[in-house]
Enzyme design. Structure first.
Site, PDB file in Angstrom:
ATOM      1  N   ASP A 196       7.852  -4.217  -0.869  1.00 19.80           N
ATOM      2  CA  ASP A 196       7.466  -2.817  -1.059  1.00 19.80           C
ATOM      3  C   ASP A 196       7.994  -1.897   0.030  1.00 19.80           C
ATOM      4  O   ASP A 196       8.100  -0.689  -0.171  1.00 19.80           O
ATOM      5  CB  ASP A 196       5.937  -2.706  -1.097  1.00 19.80           C
ATOM      6  CG  ASP A 196       5.342  -3.336  -2.346  1.00 19.80           C
ATOM      7  OD1 ASP A 196       6.075  -4.050  -3.049  1.00 19.80           O
ATOM      8  OD2 ASP A 196       4.151  -3.124  -2.601  1.00 19.80           O
ATOM      9  N   GLY A 228       0.849  -1.193   0.000  1.00 19.45           N
ATOM     10  CA  GLY A 228       0.000   0.000   0.000  1.00 19.45           C
ATOM     11  C   GLY A 228       0.877   1.232   0.000  1.00 19.45           C
ATOM     12  O   GLY A 228       1.773   1.361   0.844  1.00 19.45           O
ATOM     13  N   ASP A 287       7.132   5.946  -3.058  1.00 20.52           N
ATOM     14  CA  ASP A 287       6.692   6.078  -1.669  1.00 20.52           C
ATOM     15  C   ASP A 287       7.881   6.385  -0.767  1.00 20.52           C
ATOM     16  O   ASP A 287       7.785   7.197   0.160  1.00 20.52           O
ATOM     17  CB  ASP A 287       6.012   4.785  -1.204  1.00 20.52           C
ATOM     18  CG  ASP A 287       4.903   4.353  -2.149  1.00 20.52           C
ATOM     19  OD1 ASP A 287       4.239   5.241  -2.721  1.00 20.52           O
ATOM     20  OD2 ASP A 287       4.721   3.133  -2.331  1.00 20.52           O
ATOM     21  N   GLY A 336       7.419   0.882  -4.919  1.00 21.92           N
ATOM     22  CA  GLY A 336       7.669   1.500  -3.621  1.00 21.92           C
ATOM     23  C   GLY A 336       8.718   2.593  -3.639  1.00 21.92           C
ATOM     24  O   GLY A 336       8.907   3.280  -2.636  1.00 21.92           O
ATOM     25  N   ALA A 337       9.400   2.780  -4.781  1.00 18.06           N
ATOM     26  CA  ALA A 337      10.430   3.813  -4.843  1.00 18.06           C
ATOM     27  C   ALA A 337       9.835   5.210  -4.653  1.00 18.06           C
ATOM     28  O   ALA A 337      10.385   6.047  -3.930  1.00 18.06           O
ATOM     29  CB  ALA A 337      11.178   3.731  -6.170  1.00 18.06           C
ATOM     30  N   GLU A 342       0.467   4.430   0.780  1.00 20.83           N
ATOM     31  CA  GLU A 342       0.472   5.247   2.002  1.00 20.83           C
ATOM     32  C   GLU A 342       1.038   4.462   3.184  1.00 20.83           C
ATOM     33  O   GLU A 342       1.690   5.030   4.056  1.00 20.83           O
ATOM     34  CB  GLU A 342      -0.950   5.714   2.312  1.00 20.83           C
ATOM     35  CG  GLU A 342      -1.617   6.492   1.171  1.00 20.83           C
ATOM     36  CD  GLU A 342      -2.341   5.585   0.180  1.00 20.83           C
ATOM     37  OE1 GLU A 342      -2.999   6.117  -0.733  1.00 20.83           O
ATOM     38  OE2 GLU A 342      -2.231   4.348   0.303  1.00 20.83           O
ATOM     39  N   GLY A 346      12.749   9.588 -12.001  1.00 17.80           N
ATOM     40  CA  GLY A 346      13.391   8.279 -11.971  1.00 17.80           C
ATOM     41  C   GLY A 346      14.806   8.363 -11.423  1.00 17.80           C
ATOM     42  O   GLY A 346      15.091   9.161 -10.523  1.00 17.80           O
TER      43      GLY A 346
END
Length: 317
Positions: free
Chosen positions: A296, A35, A260, A257-258, A37, A229
């Site tokens: 993640d 997720g 995030d 997940g990068a 968040e 990126g």
């Protein structure tokens, strides 16, 4: 240090394939939590910040896993709601040695999709300084869109700093037109917007980070940081615009997940009172670290791990 960060979203059970191949042919999965968040919340808490998470979970194994993981990461779960009428969403992720993994969701009709304005009405944000929202939660249902609308109002009334990451999930929206209108409407109400240059093609009609930043500044955002990126990120703040270079890593394992991790870096830096450029430098570092892990959020660093990474890895020129 700031008072703390509130996040709202849909955490899900995550089943990660243990061997490469199509999801319908692998023989085993490992269990984790996913997720966007949730990832930001985990990263913030690991860096020592007061962090709370607002969501709704089902009374089922995935819901219990998520609740336990929140507690284990010292994330405040007092805003977590529960229902026996719906189940917690989950997802499958393939294992890859290059490129992006295959993802498949089981989230329609999930517990989090029933989060409502009535649920949010009971929440007091006054003991926090920051709220971070993405475009995922409002994509789920009309109910979650109303919940996010009220969250934003209550956060504004309480004086919180609002950050927003579009985090596009086109498959969840009724149409691309509805998605673009709603996402850009939320971005216009944020203090900081964190788009990706790839998202700009859909949301702004361009992948040029300068034009993306100009677009969102024109909508009213005070600060825009466009992720580019591995190159880094372009920052527009006040009269300043500058590029912050990314970090060099030996091998990209998984890019999920990068973004995030990037958001976590910016927000925790702001709460610590760092100059914005240093916040974005930290963000690039955490985003790079995330790309070296399969899960993640498993790679989200402690302060010591982050310091070591930034001291031992070169910046791009």
């Amino acid at each position: 240090m700031g008072k703390g960060l509130v996040l709202a979203g849909e955490p899900m059970g995550l089943l990660i394939a243990q061997s490469e191949g199509p999801l319908d042919s692998v023989s085993g999965y490992s269990l984790a939590v996913a997720g966007a968040e949730f990832n930001v919340a985990t990263g913030s808490a690991r860096l020592g910040h007061k962090t709370a998470y607002l969501t709704k979970l089902g009374d089922d194994p995935f819901g219990k896993l998520i609740a336990r993981t929140l507690r284990n990461n010292k994330i405040d779960d007092s805003f977590v709601l529960y229902t026996k009428e719906r189940t917690t969403g989950f997802m499958l992720k393939s294992k890859v040695s290059k490129g992006d993994p295959e993802i498949f969701y089981f989230r329609k009709g999930s517990a989090a999709s029933t989060l409502s304005a009535e649920d949010v009405e009971k929440i007091d944000f006054s003991s926090f300084s920051n709220i971070h929202l993405t475009g995922i939660l409002p994509a789920l249902t009309d109910s979650t869109r109303e919940a996010v609308k009220l969250m934003l109002k209550k956060a504004r009334d309480a004086g919180l700093y609002v950050s927003f990451d579009p985090n596009l999930r086109p498959q969840l929206w009724p149409s691309q037109e509805v998605m673009v209108e709603y996402i850009n409407g939320l971005a216009a109400q944020a203090d900081m917007v964190l788009p990706g240059d790839g998202e700009g093609a859909i949301l702004c009609g361009t992948t040029d980070p300068h034009e993306i930043n100009k677009f969102y500044r024109g909508l009213g955002a005070k600060t825009v940081v466009t992720k580019c990126g591995p190159r880094g990120a372009l920052v527009s703040d006040g009269d300043q615009e500058y590029m912050v270079n990314g970090f060099v890593i030996d091998k990209v394992v998984d890019t999920v997940g990068a973004g995030d991790g990037f958001a976590c870096g910016v927000l925790t830096g702001l709460m610590e009172g760092l100059p914005l450029e240093k916040c974005v430098e930290r963000a690039c570092a955490i985003g790079a670290i995330q790309c070296t892990f399969v899960g993640d959020n498993e790679g989200l660093p402690t302060p010591e791990q982050l310091k070591t990474f930034m001291e031992t890895h070169a910046r791009r020129s």
